[in-house]
Write a protein that holds these residues in place. Structure first.
Motif, short mmCIF file in Angstrom:
data_model
loop_
_atom_site.label_atom_id
_atom_site.label_comp_id
_atom_site.label_asym_id
_atom_site.label_seq_id
_atom_site.Cartn_x
_atom_site.Cartn_y
_atom_site.Cartn_z
N GLY A 298 0.80 -1.22 0.00
CA GLY A 298 0.00 0.00 0.00
C GLY A 298 0.83 1.26 0.00
N THR A 299 0.14 2.39 0.00
CA THR A 299 0.79 3.69 -0.06
C THR A 299 1.65 3.95 1.16
OG1 THR A 299 -1.27 4.39 -1.11
CG2 THR A 299 0.35 6.10 -0.68
N ALA A 300 1.26 3.41 2.31
CA ALA A 300 2.00 3.67 3.54
C ALA A 300 3.45 3.21 3.44
CB ALA A 300 1.32 2.98 4.71
N GLU A 301 3.71 2.20 2.63
CA GLU A 301 5.09 1.71 2.49
C GLU A 301 5.97 2.74 1.79
OE1 GLU A 301 6.11 -0.72 4.04
OE2 GLU A 301 4.73 -2.42 4.07
N THR A 302 5.43 3.39 0.78
CA THR A 302 6.23 4.37 0.03
C THR A 302 6.23 5.74 0.69
OG1 THR A 302 4.31 4.80 -1.39
CG2 THR A 302 5.91 3.17 -2.16
N ASP A 303 5.35 5.95 1.67
CA ASP A 303 5.25 7.23 2.37
C ASP A 303 6.12 7.31 3.62
OD1 ASP A 303 3.68 8.89 0.89
OD2 ASP A 303 1.93 8.80 2.20
N LYS A 304 6.87 6.27 3.89
CA LYS A 304 7.54 6.13 5.18
C LYS A 304 8.39 7.35 5.57
CE LYS A 304 10.79 3.15 7.66
NZ LYS A 304 11.70 2.00 7.56
N ASP A 305 9.10 7.94 4.61
CA ASP A 305 10.00 9.05 4.93
C ASP A 305 9.33 10.41 4.77
OD1 ASP A 305 12.10 7.27 5.45
OD2 ASP A 305 12.61 7.17 3.32
N LYS A 306 8.03 10.41 4.47
CA LYS A 306 7.33 11.68 4.21
C LYS A 306 6.36 12.07 5.31
CE LYS A 306 7.38 10.48 -0.72
NZ LYS A 306 6.53 10.12 -1.89
N VAL A 307 5.95 11.09 6.12
CA VAL A 307 4.91 11.33 7.12
C VAL A 307 5.35 10.77 8.47
CG1 VAL A 307 3.06 11.29 5.40
CG2 VAL A 307 3.72 9.17 6.55
N PRO A 308 4.85 11.32 9.58
CA PRO A 308 5.20 10.78 10.90
C PRO A 308 4.59 9.41 11.13
CG PRO A 308 3.51 12.47 11.10
CD PRO A 308 3.94 12.47 9.67
N PHE A 309 5.19 8.68 12.06
CA PHE A 309 4.73 7.33 12.42
C PHE A 309 3.69 7.49 13.54
CE2 PHE A 309 6.46 2.82 13.72
CZ PHE A 309 5.19 2.30 13.57
N LEU A 310 2.42 7.49 13.15
CA LEU A 310 1.33 7.71 14.09
C LEU A 310 0.53 6.41 14.27
CD1 LEU A 310 0.00 11.15 12.75
CD2 LEU A 310 1.87 10.71 14.36
N GLY A 311 0.08 6.17 15.50
CA GLY A 311 -0.72 4.97 15.79
C GLY A 311 -2.15 5.33 16.12
N ALA A 312 -3.07 4.42 15.82
CA ALA A 312 -4.48 4.62 16.13
C ALA A 312 -5.14 3.37 16.68
CB ALA A 312 -5.25 5.08 14.88
N GLU A 313 -4.57 2.18 16.39
CA GLU A 313 -5.25 0.94 16.79
C GLU A 313 -4.28 -0.06 17.39
OE1 GLU A 313 -8.14 -1.11 14.59
OE2 GLU A 313 -9.17 0.67 13.86
N TYR A 314 -3.59 0.35 18.45
CA TYR A 314 -2.86 -0.64 19.24
C TYR A 314 -3.83 -1.14 20.31
CZ TYR A 314 1.23 0.78 16.70
OH TYR A 314 2.11 1.02 15.68
N GLY A 315 -4.07 -2.44 20.29
CA GLY A 315 -5.15 -3.00 21.10
C GLY A 315 -4.78 -3.12 22.56
N PRO A 316 -5.46 -2.38 23.47
CA PRO A 316 -5.29 -2.62 24.90
C PRO A 316 -6.16 -3.76 25.40
CG PRO A 316 -6.78 -0.80 24.59
CD PRO A 316 -6.38 -1.26 23.21
N GLY A 317 -6.79 -4.44 24.49
CA GLY A 317 -7.63 -5.60 24.72
C GLY A 317 -7.98 -6.16 23.35
N LEU A 318 -8.91 -7.10 23.33
CA LEU A 318 -9.32 -7.71 22.06
C LEU A 318 -10.82 -7.91 22.06
CD1 LEU A 318 -6.57 -10.44 21.64
CD2 LEU A 318 -6.84 -8.42 20.21
N PRO A 319 -11.43 -7.87 20.87
CA PRO A 319 -12.87 -8.13 20.81
C PRO A 319 -13.16 -9.61 20.97
CG PRO A 319 -11.99 -7.87 18.60
CD PRO A 319 -10.85 -7.58 19.55
N ALA A 320 -14.36 -9.91 21.42
CA ALA A 320 -14.82 -11.29 21.48
C ALA A 320 -15.38 -11.67 20.12
CB ALA A 320 -15.89 -11.45 22.55
N MET A 321 -14.86 -12.71 19.51
CA MET A 321 -15.41 -13.24 18.27
C MET A 321 -15.74 -14.71 18.50
SD MET A 321 -13.26 -11.20 15.35
CE MET A 321 -13.42 -9.41 15.27
#
Length: 797
Positions: A298-321
């Protein structure tokens, strides 16, 4: 709570030579840090009416022109009672969260064609106002496709039935334009440019679909609609994993990772996850459960040196499936933080930080993801617990106490860390399955830095790293730590500072983790550190070798402008009790095993069950006052606040009303070709119990939790014919706050438990999977049921 113990440590200073024959782990951090680049990202209005600014360069976020490394936590307003929002947002702030993020689920607001519903639990405007009042910034995840384990990803049935979605189909985009206009109206006056807390919006989610009218074109079209709806914000984000596609420069990718994969089809333990292994070449974690398949990077691979490394979904738990019911430990989660921060993350975002419950649709329709509606996963109809640090009713989970010290560290030291480059050691694991090679990294800028180490991997014992020392080459010289080789045990993880400035006192290194800096008034400046279990806490200072008295509580290490500079060293257990709160205009340390936060200028103390409400405060409050409050100064630093316990817990009457029948065989199928949730008719075989509430409400209780400990397949609680909550058995106790349902005293609820078959092809952690006896084919058992009061006291400082 026991009084805070006397803290002990040896503090060493000067040049400390490494011991002979040490297993020295080496790293070269002498290369200069690249200069951040600006101007590539097309951001929205970055300046507030007060002149505050929020921006991003190629490496990190900036707040008022200074590097900023915030913590973000997800809390879905439409999955929670509006009556709880204010307190829960304040609890998130107290836990060290800086930004609250929330999806806007389209089908929660426009389930049927026509008018939108923004009232009650769906009042986005009020939720954002309360977030601002709590001191939180806000990121709104717009969709229109959200996923979030919701039906059709949150897109209403009437849209899915009629037209193509997730592309630039004119009919679909016409409805999306109306949705965005509605969201824009809800956020009017609350954007950063208006003086509000909304600093960003996310477009779509997990988007890796290519083709005409899709891919970059679709994300570009969504951004134009967001702007047309008035959503001019500093940050526009998209999720960056699973081969995501977006127009480079127009949006910023955000990343994530989970310590297990409940969306997987395996009924066995998974191989070691890369969330516990440092990454030096890519920001993209492995499978995060995207519903569509990527066929190229995806685009994120080629954007590595252009944008900061930001997180949004590091799981502090997990959903029940349904097919995979992973129950993670607090250490499974907390061990991810040094790994992700040591891999370069410059915004730590959790999904979910606060659990919730799905609303029920028109006519009782479930709004959850399910195989019955063509989804990839089956999840509970109502429960969205997620094993989150704060449960659906605000319960404090053990994982929260492990995470808070890292959040406070980022609040005080994140600005320094944000500018630091990731450095790879001479030896690092070849892949996540390599459990022998030490896992560590350094982030540094010039001679200052932080050392990150992890020796914990979920479900895989790690070898003790014996006789270990670190040798870090910096531009101004080599730092070797600790002074003598140490054994780093299985399960250890930590962050240690290198050349840290303690208000003018140069700390060459410490083998303890910095947590927070407090101006303690007459006590001077106090730097709080947490010890690493099993490793002596060494502090290397510049002006000679000093051993401080082992019994001193504040251990003085120097002066700054005539004021004392001291270290307060906490054990791991004490660090887990710590909250850092601003009370009466002063930042204070509050130690408690219960929940503490500030509301209306008062210290709030909340506990569950009969135990006393207790906290220790430093520096002391001048004249703390509350009904029933006992105040004591213990002869040292700590001011003890105690409100006596209440042993009169409400009684719950439990009786069997129906024995279990023979549950039908669990079938495989759906898009995943794995176990699917039984059809509704299967619940005719459920065992049932009557749960009669007491005739008198619990006096003085803020809420009453119904706690159920059952073994089976699926549990459901009803009031009459209305389902209040449901639960997939995974070994975790199930709690339900009853206040929100406005039940009458003496009301009777019903618990039904569908039997779990011995041959069910579902994954349950070995520690919690029932041990079926010879010849036993199923189990449906209620091991315990009780009511627990939730008590809260407001203490005027």
């Amino acid at each position: 709570m026991n009084r805070i113990r006397t803290l002990t440590a040896a503090l060493l200073v000067g040049a400390l030579a490494p011991a002979a024959f040490a297993d020295t782990l080496k790293l070269d951090a002498r290369a200069p840090v690249a200069v951040p680049q600006t101007g590539y990202l097309k951001l929205g209005t970055a300046t507030s009416p007060k002149g505050e600014t929020l921006a991003a360069n190629s490496q990190y976020l900036l707040k008022d022109g200074k590097p900023w490394l915030p913590v973000m936590g997800e809390y879905h307003f439409s999955r929670a009672p509006a009556s709880q929002w204010a307190a829960e947002l304040q609890l998130m702030k107290a836990a060290g969260i800086d930004i609250v993020a929330s999806y806007v689920f389209w089908n929660h607001h426009q389930e049927l064609p026509g008018a939108f519903n923004w009232k009650g639990n769906r009042d986005l405007h009020r939720f954002v106002q309360l977030a601002q009042a709590a001191g939180l910034k806000v990121v709104v995840r717009l969709g229109p496709w959200a996923h979030g384990e919701s039906r059709y990803g949150g897109i209403p049935d009437w849209v899915v039935d009629k037209m193509p979605t997730r592309g630039n189909d004119p009919e679909y985009m016409g409805h999306v334009e109306k949705l965005y206009a509605e969201i824009g109206a809800q956020l009017k006056g609350l954007l950063w440019k208006d003086g509000g807390p909304v600093i960003g919006v996310q477009l779509e989610n997990e988007y890796n679909i290519r083709g005409a009218g899709r891919g970059e074109e679709h994300i570009s079209a969504l951004k134009k609609l967001a702007l047309k709806a008035g959503m001019d914000v500093p940050l526009y984000t998209v999720t960056g994993w699973d081969g995501t596609v977006y127009p480079s420069g127009e949006v910023t990718p955000v990343f994530g990772g989970y310590p297990d994969e409940p969306w997987a089809t395996s009924t066995k333990e998974l191989p070691p996850k890369e969330t516990h292994a440092f990454r030096f070449d890519t920001r993209v974690s492995g499978d995060l459960g995207a519903q569509t398949q990527a066929h190229q990077p995806g685009t994120a691979e080629t954007d590595k040196d252009k944008v900061p490394f930001l997180g949004a979904e590091y799981g502090p738990g997990l959903p029940a499936m349904y097919r995979r019911r992973t129950l993670v430990s607090p250490d499974d989660i907390a061990a991810m933080l040094p790994v992700q921060l040591g891999s370069g993350v410059n915004l730590f975002g959790y999904y979910m930080f606060h659990g919730g419950r799905n609303p029920v649709g028109v006519g009782g329709t479930g709004l959850e993801e399910s195989t019955l509606s063509g989804g990839y996963n089956d999840v509970p109809r109502i429960s969205y617990d997620f094993q989150a640090p704060l449960g659906p009713d605000g319960q404090q989970r053990p994982v929260l106490t492990k995470l808070r010290p890292f959040h406070y560290f980022l609040r005080d030291y994140g600005g320094q860390l944000a500018t630091m480059t990731v450095r790879q050691p001479e030896r690092s694991p070849a892949n996540p399955a390599d459990l022998q090679t030490p896992r560590w990294s350094v982030r540094s800028n010039g001679d200052s830095g932080f050392l990150f180490f992890n020796n914990h991997v979920r479900q895989y014992p790690m070898p003790t790293q014996t006789a270990t020392q670190f040798e870090v080459q910096l531009p101004g010289g080599t730092v070797t730590l600790p002074s003598a080789p140490v054994d780093i045990p299985n399960g250890a993880y930590f962050v240690w500072p290198l050349n840290l400035d303690l208000d003018g006192v140069k700390l060459r290194y410490a083998t303890a983790q910095p947590v927070v800096r407090v101006d303690a008034g007459a006590y001077g400046i106090v730097h709080v550190f947490a010890t690493t279990a099993g490793i002596p806490a060494e502090f290397a200072l510049p002006d000679g070798v000093k051993t401080l008295e082992r019994d001193s509580r504040l251990q003085r290490v120097g002066t700054s402008n005539g004021r004392a500079v001291s270290v307060l060293l906490l054990s791991p257990e004490e660090a887990e009790q710590l909250s850092v709160l601003n009370i009466a205009g002063q930042r204070r340390l509050v130690f408690s095993n219960q929940q503490v936060w500030v509301a209306d200028g008062k210290l709030q103390l909340r506990g569950v069950g009969p135990q006393a409400l207790q906290a220790a405060v430093f520096p002391a409050l001048s004249k703390p006052r509350a009904a029933g409050l006992h105040v004591e100064q213990d002869g040292g630093l700590w001011q003890q606040l105690v409100v006596a316990g209440d042993n009169t817990q409400p009684a719950l009457q439990v009786s069997v009303t129906r024995k279990a029948g023979n549950a039908p065989k669990v079938l495989k199928g759906g898009l995943a070709g794995a176990a699917v949730q039984p059809v509704p008719e299967a619940f005719a075989t459920a065992a049932t119990w009557a749960l009669k509430l007491p005739a008198k409400p619990a006096a003085g209780a803020e809420d009453v939790l119904l706690e159920l400990d059952f073994v089976g397949d699926i549990g459901r609680v009803f009031s009459g014919t209305t389902m209040l909550d449901d639960w997939y058995y995974n070994g975790q106790k199930w709690q339900i706050g009853l206040r929100q349902f406005k039940l009458k005293p003496g009301a009777e609820l019903q618990l039904s438990v569908l039997p779990l078959r011995a041959d069910a092809p579902v994954y349950i952690d070995a520690a919690h999977r029932p041990a079926f006896a010879a010849g036993q084919t199923q189990v449906a058992e209620l091991r315990g049921a009780r009511l627990l009061t939730v008590r809260r006291v407001s203490i005027t400082p």
